[in-house]
Design an enzyme around this catalytic site. Sequence first.
Site, PDB file in Angstrom:
ATOM      1  N   ASP A 127       5.706   4.772   4.965  1.00 51.22           N
ATOM      2  CA  ASP A 127       6.715   3.860   5.498  1.00 51.22           C
ATOM      3  C   ASP A 127       6.864   2.594   4.659  1.00 51.22           C
ATOM      4  O   ASP A 127       7.697   1.744   4.977  1.00 51.22           O
ATOM      5  CB  ASP A 127       6.397   3.505   6.955  1.00 51.22           C
ATOM      6  CG  ASP A 127       4.993   2.942   7.152  1.00 51.22           C
ATOM      7  OD1 ASP A 127       4.055   3.431   6.500  1.00 51.22           O
ATOM      8  OD2 ASP A 127       4.830   2.007   7.964  1.00 51.22           O
TER       9      ASP A 127
ATOM     10  N   HIS B 176      -6.893  -3.261   6.182  1.00 53.88           N
ATOM     11  CA  HIS B 176      -6.147  -2.084   6.617  1.00 53.88           C
ATOM     12  C   HIS B 176      -6.940  -0.841   6.230  1.00 53.88           C
ATOM     13  O   HIS B 176      -7.881  -0.915   5.427  1.00 53.88           O
ATOM     14  CB  HIS B 176      -4.757  -2.083   5.973  1.00 53.88           C
ATOM     15  CG  HIS B 176      -3.819  -1.080   6.579  1.00 53.88           C
ATOM     16  ND1 HIS B 176      -3.667  -0.924   7.934  1.00 53.88           N
ATOM     17  CD2 HIS B 176      -2.956  -0.194   5.996  1.00 53.88           C
ATOM     18  CE1 HIS B 176      -2.772   0.013   8.169  1.00 53.88           C
ATOM     19  NE2 HIS B 176      -2.333   0.484   7.014  1.00 53.88           N
TER      20      HIS B 176
ATOM     21  N   HIS C  81       0.864  -1.183   0.000  1.00 50.92           N
ATOM     22  CA  HIS C  81       0.000   0.000   0.000  1.00 50.92           C
ATOM     23  C   HIS C  81       0.896   1.226   0.000  1.00 50.92           C
ATOM     24  O   HIS C  81       2.116   1.110   0.162  1.00 50.92           O
ATOM     25  CB  HIS C  81      -0.968   0.007   1.190  1.00 50.92           C
ATOM     26  CG  HIS C  81      -0.310   0.034   2.537  1.00 50.92           C
ATOM     27  ND1 HIS C  81       0.453  -0.993   3.026  1.00 50.92           N
ATOM     28  CD2 HIS C  81      -0.307   0.991   3.501  1.00 50.92           C
ATOM     29  CE1 HIS C  81       0.895  -0.682   4.242  1.00 50.92           C
ATOM     30  NE2 HIS C  81       0.454   0.520   4.540  1.00 50.92           N
TER      31      HIS C  81
ATOM     32  N   HIS D  14       6.874  -4.883  11.405  1.00 52.99           N
ATOM     33  CA  HIS D  14       6.200  -3.587  11.526  1.00 52.99           C
ATOM     34  C   HIS D  14       6.025  -3.227  13.003  1.00 52.99           C
ATOM     35  O   HIS D  14       4.972  -2.766  13.446  1.00 52.99           O
ATOM     36  CB  HIS D  14       4.846  -3.607  10.804  1.00 52.99           C
ATOM     37  CG  HIS D  14       4.356  -2.242  10.415  1.00 52.99           C
ATOM     38  ND1 HIS D  14       3.503  -1.511  11.204  1.00 52.99           N
ATOM     39  CD2 HIS D  14       4.589  -1.475   9.320  1.00 52.99           C
ATOM     40  CE1 HIS D  14       3.226  -0.359  10.615  1.00 52.99           C
ATOM     41  NE2 HIS D  14       3.876  -0.315   9.470  1.00 52.99           N
TER      42      HIS D  14
ATOM     43  N   ASP E  78       0.503  -4.351   6.237  1.00 50.56           N
ATOM     44  CA  ASP E  78      -0.255  -3.856   7.387  1.00 50.56           C
ATOM     45  C   ASP E  78      -1.676  -4.411   7.353  1.00 50.56           C
ATOM     46  O   ASP E  78      -2.365  -4.293   6.325  1.00 50.56           O
ATOM     47  CB  ASP E  78      -0.317  -2.329   7.360  1.00 50.56           C
ATOM     48  CG  ASP E  78       1.040  -1.692   7.560  1.00 50.56           C
ATOM     49  OD1 ASP E  78       2.030  -2.429   7.685  1.00 50.56           O
ATOM     50  OD2 ASP E  78       1.110  -0.439   7.590  1.00 50.56           O
TER      51      ASP E  78
END
Length: 308
Positions: free
Chosen positions: A65, A139, A61, A268, A210
């Site tokens: 980060d 997410h 995505h 993460h 994520d």
Amino acid sequence: MSMRVTFLGTSGAVPTTSRNPSAIFVNREGDRLLFDAGEGTQRQMMRFGTGFAVSDLFVTHIHGDHVLGIPGLVQTMEFNEREDPLTIHAPRGTGDEIEALVHAVGNRPSFPVRVTEVTPGETAVRREDYEVRAFRVDHDANAVGYALVEDERKGRFDRERAEELGVPVGPKFSKLHEGEPVELDDGTVVRPEQVVGDPRPGRRFVYTGDTRPSENVVAVAEDADLLVHDATFASDRADRAAKTAHSTAAQAGDVARRAGAARLALTHVSSRYANDTSAHRREANEAFDGEVLVPDDGQVVEVPYPDE
């Protein structure tokens, strides 16, 4: 055939002095694949000796980060006089943003850079004996995960049994292992199923990016040899994990347990836990009986075949 996973960036939203933002490098028998490229990824690749000969970059995505390393990486490749093409795969609807990153500050790469968009369920890359599939995650962004899934391998060839049946050592062995029957000098036909075992599973590497804990991830990660799962928080911040669409280490452990994964790598990790991830490991171990890793940047993990 080897599959080696190098964790280039294991931090959450912001880097720390010991952890870079998200990036994972996979070398599968010489095929070099990169999953996400947080800021500074090109330096991590130099630091940990992976090299830059990446054919494909898989973006989960477009949160910073996970993608802010793209401009620097592309420009470093150009400075190294790269000629081979690079393909960047990203969730459908985010291609324009990726293109903008590739061409940041007016950069025009001298080598071909192709951006493709993928939707959950699509095969992003198909190679001779494996593929990389995109899958749906949960997410607060247009996000996917990726699963590298190898084809089944041939069954083991039983040489002793073949010789007992009168098959001479030589080309007929190969024909049988390739699935072709052979005829002996006396007219006897030996069939592959007489000397070749059942097909053996390939390996499965699953990277969620994520995500909250998700039933779809459980399904995709079934029997995964290595599941790399979001574990941004420990249980002391479970409410924060839910609010920000991330997972706790315990939730990641539960996903791995229900999926029947062999190993779980927690990544993460929020900067809140930068100096102490013991709670992550403990809580995941309470939920999952398999091996739990909380990799540091630079850690290399070999992924063996399930039957090894």
